[in-house]
Design a protein around this motif. Structure first.
Motif, PDB file in Angstrom:
ATOM      1  N   GLN A  79       0.773  -1.214  -0.165  1.00  0.00           N
ATOM      2  CA  GLN A  79      -0.112   0.180   0.055  1.00  0.00           C
ATOM      3  C   GLN A  79       1.049   1.138   0.121  1.00  0.00           C
ATOM      4  O   GLN A  79       0.680   2.200  -0.752  1.00  0.00           O
ATOM      5  N   GLY A  80       2.020   1.254   0.814  1.00  0.00           N
ATOM      6  CA  GLY A  80       2.754   2.519   0.740  1.00  0.00           C
ATOM      7  C   GLY A  80       3.557   2.574  -0.421  1.00  0.00           C
ATOM      8  O   GLY A  80       3.512   3.879  -0.990  1.00  0.00           O
ATOM      9  N   ILE A  81       3.924   1.834  -1.209  1.00  0.00           N
ATOM     10  CA  ILE A  81       4.457   1.858  -2.562  1.00  0.00           C
ATOM     11  C   ILE A  81       3.537   2.342  -3.341  1.00  0.00           C
ATOM     12  O   ILE A  81       3.851   3.252  -4.358  1.00  0.00           O
ATOM     13  N   LEU A  82       2.422   1.717  -3.234  1.00  0.00           N
ATOM     14  CA  LEU A  82       1.304   2.269  -4.331  1.00  0.00           C
ATOM     15  C   LEU A  82       0.882   3.774  -4.024  1.00  0.00           C
ATOM     16  O   LEU A  82       0.966   4.436  -5.016  1.00  0.00           O
ATOM     17  N   ASP A  83       0.997   3.975  -2.987  1.00  0.00           N
ATOM     18  CA  ASP A  83       0.775   5.782  -2.546  1.00  0.00           C
ATOM     19  C   ASP A  83       1.898   6.340  -3.112  1.00  0.00           C
ATOM     20  O   ASP A  83       1.482   7.347  -3.721  1.00  0.00           O
ATOM     21  N   ILE A  84       3.059   5.897  -3.018  1.00  0.00           N
ATOM     22  CA  ILE A  84       4.077   6.686  -3.256  1.00  0.00           C
ATOM     23  C   ILE A  84       3.966   6.940  -4.920  1.00  0.00           C
ATOM     24  O   ILE A  84       3.996   7.992  -5.540  1.00  0.00           O
ATOM     25  N   ALA A  85       3.613   5.750  -5.704  1.00  0.00           N
ATOM     26  CA  ALA A  85       3.613   5.555  -6.909  1.00  0.00           C
ATOM     27  C   ALA A  85       2.430   6.662  -7.686  1.00  0.00           C
ATOM     28  O   ALA A  85       2.520   7.354  -8.557  1.00  0.00           O
ATOM     29  N   LEU A  86       1.226   6.628  -6.854  1.00  0.00           N
ATOM     30  CA  LEU A  86       0.133   7.393  -7.312  1.00  0.00           C
ATOM     31  C   LEU A  86       0.235   8.876  -7.143  1.00  0.00           C
ATOM     32  O   LEU A  86      -0.068   9.786  -7.903  1.00  0.00           O
ATOM     33  N   ASN A  87       1.028   9.129  -5.827  1.00  0.00           N
ATOM     34  CA  ASN A  87       1.376  10.640  -5.703  1.00  0.00           C
ATOM     35  C   ASN A  87       2.379  11.072  -6.670  1.00  0.00           C
ATOM     36  O   ASN A  87       2.145  12.369  -7.163  1.00  0.00           O
ATOM     37  N   SER A 124       9.707   0.528 -10.389  1.00  0.00           N
ATOM     38  CA  SER A 124      10.802  -0.267 -10.173  1.00  0.00           C
ATOM     39  C   SER A 124      11.092  -0.029  -8.598  1.00  0.00           C
ATOM     40  O   SER A 124      11.432   1.283  -8.270  1.00  0.00           O
ATOM     41  N   LEU A 125      11.459  -1.025  -7.924  1.00  0.00           N
ATOM     42  CA  LEU A 125      11.546  -0.938  -6.753  1.00  0.00           C
ATOM     43  C   LEU A 125      12.785  -1.476  -6.169  1.00  0.00           C
ATOM     44  O   LEU A 125      13.288  -2.513  -6.567  1.00  0.00           O
ATOM     45  N   LEU A 126      13.564  -1.040  -5.301  1.00  0.00           N
ATOM     46  CA  LEU A 126      14.732  -1.408  -4.503  1.00  0.00           C
ATOM     47  C   LEU A 126      14.412  -1.966  -3.233  1.00  0.00           C
ATOM     48  O   LEU A 126      13.882  -1.288  -2.383  1.00  0.00           O
ATOM     49  N   VAL A 127      14.434  -3.246  -3.197  1.00  0.00           N
ATOM     50  CA  VAL A 127      14.369  -3.921  -1.726  1.00  0.00           C
ATOM     51  C   VAL A 127      15.655  -4.592  -1.173  1.00  0.00           C
ATOM     52  O   VAL A 127      16.132  -5.111  -1.761  1.00  0.00           O
ATOM     53  N   GLY A 128      15.915  -4.153   0.069  1.00  0.00           N
ATOM     54  CA  GLY A 128      17.024  -4.518   0.931  1.00  0.00           C
ATOM     55  C   GLY A 128      16.859  -6.091   1.449  1.00  0.00           C
ATOM     56  O   GLY A 128      15.607  -6.408   1.659  1.00  0.00           O
ATOM     57  N   GLN A 129      17.765  -6.833   1.261  1.00  0.00           N
ATOM     58  CA  GLN A 129      17.667  -8.266   1.490  1.00  0.00           C
ATOM     59  C   GLN A 129      17.323  -8.309   3.043  1.00  0.00           C
ATOM     60  O   GLN A 129      16.389  -9.077   3.519  1.00  0.00           O
ATOM     61  N   LEU A 130      17.548  -7.546   3.853  1.00  0.00           N
ATOM     62  CA  LEU A 130      17.363  -7.178   5.213  1.00  0.00           C
ATOM     63  C   LEU A 130      15.771  -7.132   5.640  1.00  0.00           C
ATOM     64  O   LEU A 130      15.514  -7.296   6.501  1.00  0.00           O
ATOM     65  N   ALA A 149      -2.729   2.764 -11.466  1.00  0.00           N
ATOM     66  CA  ALA A 149      -1.759   1.930 -11.404  1.00  0.00           C
ATOM     67  C   ALA A 149      -2.046   0.443 -11.702  1.00  0.00           C
ATOM     68  O   ALA A 149      -1.496  -0.387 -11.660  1.00  0.00           O
ATOM     69  N   ALA A 150      -3.266   0.244 -12.052  1.00  0.00           N
ATOM     70  CA  ALA A 150      -3.810  -1.239 -12.447  1.00  0.00           C
ATOM     71  C   ALA A 150      -3.082  -1.668 -13.834  1.00  0.00           C
ATOM     72  O   ALA A 150      -2.984  -0.896 -14.653  1.00  0.00           O
ATOM     73  N   GLY A 151      -2.737  -2.880 -13.551  1.00  0.00           N
ATOM     74  CA  GLY A 151      -1.873  -3.614 -14.745  1.00  0.00           C
ATOM     75  C   GLY A 151      -0.153  -3.030 -14.469  1.00  0.00           C
ATOM     76  O   GLY A 151       0.382  -3.468 -15.609  1.00  0.00           O
ATOM     77  N   ALA A 152       0.106  -2.147 -13.658  1.00  0.00           N
ATOM     78  CA  ALA A 152       1.451  -1.655 -13.920  1.00  0.00           C
ATOM     79  C   ALA A 152       2.425  -2.918 -13.469  1.00  0.00           C
ATOM     80  O   ALA A 152       1.898  -3.798 -12.494  1.00  0.00           O
ATOM     81  N   GLU A 153       3.559  -3.085 -13.945  1.00  0.00           N
ATOM     82  CA  GLU A 153       4.491  -3.981 -13.810  1.00  0.00           C
ATOM     83  C   GLU A 153       5.208  -3.395 -12.467  1.00  0.00           C
ATOM     84  O   GLU A 153       5.770  -2.471 -12.310  1.00  0.00           O
ATOM     85  N   LEU A 154       5.351  -4.267 -11.665  1.00  0.00           N
ATOM     86  CA  LEU A 154       6.277  -4.081 -10.257  1.00  0.00           C
ATOM     87  C   LEU A 154       7.625  -4.752 -10.428  1.00  0.00           C
ATOM     88  O   LEU A 154       7.601  -6.093 -10.344  1.00  0.00           O
ATOM     89  N   GLU A 155       8.613  -4.087 -10.672  1.00  0.00           N
ATOM     90  CA  GLU A 155       9.922  -4.615 -10.822  1.00  0.00           C
ATOM     91  C   GLU A 155      10.815  -4.622  -9.619  1.00  0.00           C
ATOM     92  O   GLU A 155      10.985  -3.531  -9.044  1.00  0.00           O
ATOM     93  N   VAL A 156      10.971  -5.630  -9.187  1.00  0.00           N
ATOM     94  CA  VAL A 156      11.749  -5.835  -7.594  1.00  0.00           C
ATOM     95  C   VAL A 156      13.437  -6.033  -7.725  1.00  0.00           C
ATOM     96  O   VAL A 156      13.405  -7.057  -8.519  1.00  0.00           O
ATOM     97  N   THR A 157      14.137  -5.251  -7.234  1.00  0.00           N
ATOM     98  CA  THR A 157      15.515  -5.524  -7.349  1.00  0.00           C
ATOM     99  C   THR A 157      16.012  -5.610  -5.860  1.00  0.00           C
ATOM    100  O   THR A 157      15.965  -4.805  -5.269  1.00  0.00           O
ATOM    101  N   VAL A 158      16.428  -6.817  -5.486  1.00  0.00           N
ATOM    102  CA  VAL A 158      16.752  -7.078  -4.258  1.00  0.00           C
ATOM    103  C   VAL A 158      18.246  -6.699  -4.092  1.00  0.00           C
ATOM    104  O   VAL A 158      19.204  -7.005  -4.980  1.00  0.00           O
ATOM    105  N   VAL A 159      18.485  -6.001  -3.086  1.00  0.00           N
ATOM    106  CA  VAL A 159      19.621  -5.348  -2.718  1.00  0.00           C
ATOM    107  C   VAL A 159      20.435  -6.207  -1.802  1.00  0.00           C
ATOM    108  O   VAL A 159      19.870  -6.403  -0.682  1.00  0.00           O
ATOM    109  N   ARG A 201      18.808  -2.599   3.557  1.00  0.00           N
ATOM    110  CA  ARG A 201      17.973  -2.084   4.397  1.00  0.00           C
ATOM    111  C   ARG A 201      17.012  -1.118   3.639  1.00  0.00           C
ATOM    112  O   ARG A 201      16.044  -0.606   4.014  1.00  0.00           O
ATOM    113  N   GLU A 202      17.378  -1.148   2.245  1.00  0.00           N
ATOM    114  CA  GLU A 202      16.598  -0.214   1.319  1.00  0.00           C
ATOM    115  C   GLU A 202      15.064  -0.426   1.164  1.00  0.00           C
ATOM    116  O   GLU A 202      14.742  -1.928   1.223  1.00  0.00           O
TER     117      GLU A 202
END
Ligand SMILES: [Zn+2]
Length: 110
Positions: free
Chosen positions: A5-13, A27-33, A54-64, A100-101
């Motif tokens: 929900q937080g990510i969606l809010d940021i994207a929509l804003n 595109s999202l950066l997600v820390g391993q931690l 954001a319906a149908g948007a692709e969520l690309e996750v990169t694990v740091v 921790r990203e």
């Protein structure tokens, strides 16, 4: 779910600020931690994004990967299996450099 929900809010804003009507890719950066599982995050995001720009948007996750620096010898290293000590000098004075990203790195809109 709260994270999605937080990510969606940021994207929509961000999209609203840029007068975008549709979000194509996040595109999202997600820390391993953070122990976020990309697959379940994507699932929650897709469910929440329905009926929003954001319906149908692709969520690309990169694990740091989790990396640290030893405060005693200054060495930098990858932290495996949550072993927070220096492989060089066995010091436990380890400072976390990355892992921790949790941030939206890039947004593709139209
Ligand atoms: Zn060390």
């Amino acid at each position: 779910m709260a994270i999605a929900q937080g990510i969606l809010d940021i994207a929509l804003n961000t999209a609203a600020q840029n007068d975008a009507t549709k979000i194509l890719r996040v595109s999202l950066l997600v820390g391993q931690l953070t122990e976020i599982e990309p697959a379940s995050l994507r699932f929650c995001f897709t469910a929440l994004a329905a009926d929003t720009p954001a319906a149908g948007a692709e969520l690309e996750v990169t694990v740091v990967p989790l990396t640290g620096r030893c405060r005693d010898c200054g060495g930098e290293f990858a932290i495996d299996h949550y072993r927070f000590y220096c492989p060089e000098c066995n010091s436990a004075a380890v400072e976390i450099l990355s892992g921790r990203e949790l941030k939206v790195e890039h947004l593709e809109v139209e």
